[in-house]
Motif scaffolding. Structure first.
Motif, PDB file in Angstrom:
ATOM      1  N   LEU A   1       0.873  -1.168   0.000  1.00  0.00           N
ATOM      2  CA  LEU A   1       0.000   0.000   0.000  1.00  0.00           C
ATOM      3  C   LEU A   1       0.912   1.220   0.000  1.00  0.00           C
ATOM      4  O   LEU A   1       1.769   1.371   0.871  1.00  0.00           O
ATOM      5  N   LYS A   2       0.723   2.079  -1.002  1.00  0.00           N
ATOM      6  CA  LYS A   2       1.572   3.272  -1.108  1.00  0.00           C
ATOM      7  C   LYS A   2       0.738   4.537  -0.973  1.00  0.00           C
ATOM      8  O   LYS A   2      -0.363   4.627  -1.513  1.00  0.00           O
ATOM      9  N   PHE A   3       1.295   5.515  -0.261  1.00  0.00           N
ATOM     10  CA  PHE A   3       0.673   6.819  -0.057  1.00  0.00           C
ATOM     11  C   PHE A   3       1.469   7.844  -0.859  1.00  0.00           C
ATOM     12  O   PHE A   3       2.684   7.948  -0.701  1.00  0.00           O
ATOM     13  N   TRP A   4       0.765   8.609  -1.715  1.00  0.00           N
ATOM     14  CA  TRP A   4       1.403   9.615  -2.567  1.00  0.00           C
ATOM     15  C   TRP A   4       0.836  10.989  -2.217  1.00  0.00           C
ATOM     16  O   TRP A   4      -0.377  11.161  -2.136  1.00  0.00           O
ATOM     17  N   ASP A   5       1.722  11.959  -2.040  1.00  0.00           N
ATOM     18  CA  ASP A   5       1.311  13.344  -1.795  1.00  0.00           C
ATOM     19  C   ASP A   5       0.880  13.962  -3.134  1.00  0.00           C
ATOM     20  O   ASP A   5       1.677  14.012  -4.066  1.00  0.00           O
ATOM     21  N   THR A   6      -0.357  14.442  -3.232  1.00  0.00           N
ATOM     22  CA  THR A   6      -0.858  14.885  -4.539  1.00  0.00           C
ATOM     23  C   THR A   6      -0.396  16.286  -4.946  1.00  0.00           C
ATOM     24  O   THR A   6      -0.651  16.711  -6.067  1.00  0.00           O
ATOM     25  N   GLU A   7       0.310  16.990  -4.065  1.00  0.00           N
ATOM     26  CA  GLU A   7       0.912  18.261  -4.485  1.00  0.00           C
ATOM     27  C   GLU A   7       2.117  18.003  -5.386  1.00  0.00           C
ATOM     28  O   GLU A   7       2.279  18.609  -6.437  1.00  0.00           O
ATOM     29  N   SER A   8       2.936  17.048  -4.950  1.00  0.00           N
ATOM     30  CA  SER A   8       4.170  16.734  -5.685  1.00  0.00           C
ATOM     31  C   SER A   8       4.106  15.379  -6.390  1.00  0.00           C
ATOM     32  O   SER A   8       4.923  15.085  -7.260  1.00  0.00           O
ATOM     33  N   TYR A   9       3.159  14.544  -5.966  1.00  0.00           N
ATOM     34  CA  TYR A   9       3.076  13.141  -6.371  1.00  0.00           C
ATOM     35  C   TYR A   9       4.350  12.364  -5.993  1.00  0.00           C
ATOM     36  O   TYR A   9       4.749  11.406  -6.654  1.00  0.00           O
ATOM     37  N   GLU A  10       4.969  12.804  -4.905  1.00  0.00           N
ATOM     38  CA  GLU A  10       6.073  12.038  -4.317  1.00  0.00           C
ATOM     39  C   GLU A  10       5.477  10.964  -3.399  1.00  0.00           C
ATOM     40  O   GLU A  10       4.445  11.182  -2.761  1.00  0.00           O
ATOM     41  N   GLN A  11       6.178   9.829  -3.319  1.00  0.00           N
ATOM     42  CA  GLN A  11       5.725   8.768  -2.415  1.00  0.00           C
ATOM     43  C   GLN A  11       6.014   9.175  -0.970  1.00  0.00           C
ATOM     44  O   GLN A  11       7.144   9.510  -0.630  1.00  0.00           O
ATOM     45  N   ALA A  12       4.970   9.138  -0.140  1.00  0.00           N
ATOM     46  CA  ALA A  12       5.115   9.554   1.259  1.00  0.00           C
ATOM     47  C   ALA A  12       5.263   8.369   2.213  1.00  0.00           C
ATOM     48  O   ALA A  12       5.824   8.523   3.303  1.00  0.00           O
ATOM     49  N   GLU A  13       4.770   7.204   1.806  1.00  0.00           N
ATOM     50  CA  GLU A  13       4.794   6.041   2.711  1.00  0.00           C
ATOM     51  C   GLU A  13       4.587   4.778   1.895  1.00  0.00           C
ATOM     52  O   GLU A  13       3.871   4.782   0.881  1.00  0.00           O
ATOM     53  N   ASN A  14       5.211   3.693   2.342  1.00  0.00           N
ATOM     54  CA  ASN A  14       4.975   2.378   1.748  1.00  0.00           C
ATOM     55  C   ASN A  14       4.769   1.373   2.866  1.00  0.00           C
ATOM     56  O   ASN A  14       5.560   1.306   3.802  1.00  0.00           O
ATOM     57  N   ILE A  15       3.679   0.602   2.776  1.00  0.00           N
ATOM     58  CA  ILE A  15       3.363  -0.389   3.814  1.00  0.00           C
ATOM     59  C   ILE A  15       3.179  -1.748   3.143  1.00  0.00           C
ATOM     60  O   ILE A  15       2.464  -1.851   2.135  1.00  0.00           O
ATOM     61  N   ILE A  16       3.822  -2.763   3.661  1.00  0.00           N
ATOM     62  CA  ILE A  16       3.517  -4.138   3.235  1.00  0.00           C
ATOM     63  C   ILE A  16       2.235  -4.510   3.976  1.00  0.00           C
ATOM     64  O   ILE A  16       2.248  -4.800   5.170  1.00  0.00           O
ATOM     65  N   ALA A  17       1.116  -4.445   3.251  1.00  0.00           N
ATOM     66  CA  ALA A  17      -0.191  -4.388   3.908  1.00  0.00           C
ATOM     67  C   ALA A  17      -0.918  -5.726   3.978  1.00  0.00           C
ATOM     68  O   ALA A  17      -1.738  -5.940   4.873  1.00  0.00           O
ATOM     69  N   HIS A  18      -0.667  -6.607   3.023  1.00  0.00           N
ATOM     70  CA  HIS A  18      -1.361  -7.900   2.956  1.00  0.00           C
ATOM     71  C   HIS A  18      -0.352  -8.989   2.608  1.00  0.00           C
ATOM     72  O   HIS A  18       0.806  -8.707   2.288  1.00  0.00           O
ATOM     73  N   MET A  19      -0.827 -10.243   2.663  1.00  0.00           N
ATOM     74  CA  MET A  19       0.037 -11.371   2.292  1.00  0.00           C
ATOM     75  C   MET A  19       0.081 -11.562   0.780  1.00  0.00           C
ATOM     76  O   MET A  19       1.082 -11.989   0.230  1.00  0.00           O
ATOM     77  N   PHE A  20      -1.049 -11.250   0.115  1.00  0.00           N
ATOM     78  CA  PHE A  20      -1.137 -11.385  -1.340  1.00  0.00           C
ATOM     79  C   PHE A  20      -1.700 -10.092  -1.929  1.00  0.00           C
ATOM     80  O   PHE A  20      -1.815  -9.093  -1.236  1.00  0.00           O
TER      81      PHE A  20
END
Length: 306
Positions: free
Chosen positions: A207-226
């Motif tokens: 699961l990735k979070f992107w800041d929509t002002e810059s569209y830079e990646q703000a966070e990455n989470i290994i959220a599920h098994m598949f």
């Protein structure tokens, strides 16, 4: 943040094949499902036990779109095109043959229907003339999911080439940016209600979070098994649900980017197979999920201090 309480309100049956498509109605009391059996069904959250058959098509239905202004349901009919159903009249009013490919997502923006196809083409259909306005070739790989930020006029598309493409709708769908970072097909995508964040989920289970002002990646989470198959925000933007091929639904705190609850078969009598889509109802504030197991589940989710 208090403890999250989960209660299964309903399990709904009636489809004869895996259920792939789910959309909230223009009147959010109703929601619509489509499946591998070609059936499109309307469900009433006030009395969800019995669905109403809206359409029966020859091929599977992966995508449903809602034209809330006209109260039309747009059905993406695989290997064919779109069928437009007037929900007031409860009948099909027109259809258009568009593609010999699968249709993975359908969105309505103003007077246009946007159709994302299996060969990477975004098809723009003009509603007034009932004709194709434009083909935009984005990739040789499938367009899997789309979301539209209404204030920003940004259209985000998740593709099987592992990218997210963002187009500026106000400027004739000009490319704004290309987001890289996922290791596999992007299936899940959503702008937060305040449009400050774009969240994506993919077959890489991240699961990735992107800041929509810059569209830079703000966070990455290994959220599920598949694979993460879909995501949906609660109306106020505080919480998010994701669903996965790992048979679970997860509830997240958006601001804290923190997992709050896992809903699965062992703990909550959840689905036994892949969960394909999930929406957080703006009518009942319940979570609705569809699965390969041919059932629909409706969940009441509350925090003790909400």
């Amino acid at each position: 943040m208090g403890k999250i309480l989960v209660n299964k309100s309903h399990t709904l049956t009636g489809h004869n094949d895996c259920i792939y498509a789910l959309v909230e109605g223009g009147d959010p009391r109703f929601f619509y499902t489509g499946s591998g059996d070609g059936m499109v069904v309307e469900w009433d959250l006030d009395d969800p036990k019995d669905g109403k058959l809206i359409a029966k098509l020859t091929h599977s239905v992966y995508a449903l779109g809602m034209d809330a202004a006209r109260n039309w349901l747009i059905v993406g009919h695989n290997f064919e095109g779109i069928h437009v159903i007037d929900l007031q009249e409860n009948k099909e009013i027109w259809s258009l043959k568009l593609t010999d490919q699968a249709i993975f997502d359908v969105k309505v923006i103003g007077d246009e229907i946007l159709v994302g196809t299996g060969d990477g083409v975004l098809v723009l259909v003009d509603i007034e003339s009932k004709a194709v306005k434009r083909h935009i070739k984005l990739s040789s790989k499938s367009i899997r999911v789309m979301d539209f930020a209404r204030t920003k006029k940004h259209l985000a598309l998740g593709l099987s080439d592992f990218t997210i493409k963002v187009l500026d709708v106000a400027k004739e769908y000009q490319p704004l940016t290309n987001l890289n970072g996922h290791q596999n097909s992007v299936f899940a995508l959503g702008y937060s209600p305040d449009e400050k964040t774009l969240i994506s989920g993919a077959r890489d289970a991240q699961l990735k979070f992107w800041d929509t002002e810059s569209y830079e990646q703000a966070e990455n989470i290994i959220a599920h098994m598949f694979a993460i198959n879909y995501l949906s925000f609660r109306e106020d933007g505080k919480y998010l649900v994701t669903c996965s091929m790992d048979k679970s639904i997860k509830v997240w705190d958006v601001e804290e980017r923190k997992l709050l609850k896992v809903i699965d078969k062992a703990r909550n009598a959840g689905h036994g197979t892949s969960i394909n889509k999930v929406i957080w109802s703006s009518y009942s504030q319940q979570v609705i999920a569809i699965s390969d197991d041919r059932t629909i589940s409706i969940w009441t989710i509350e925090s003790q201090n909400s």
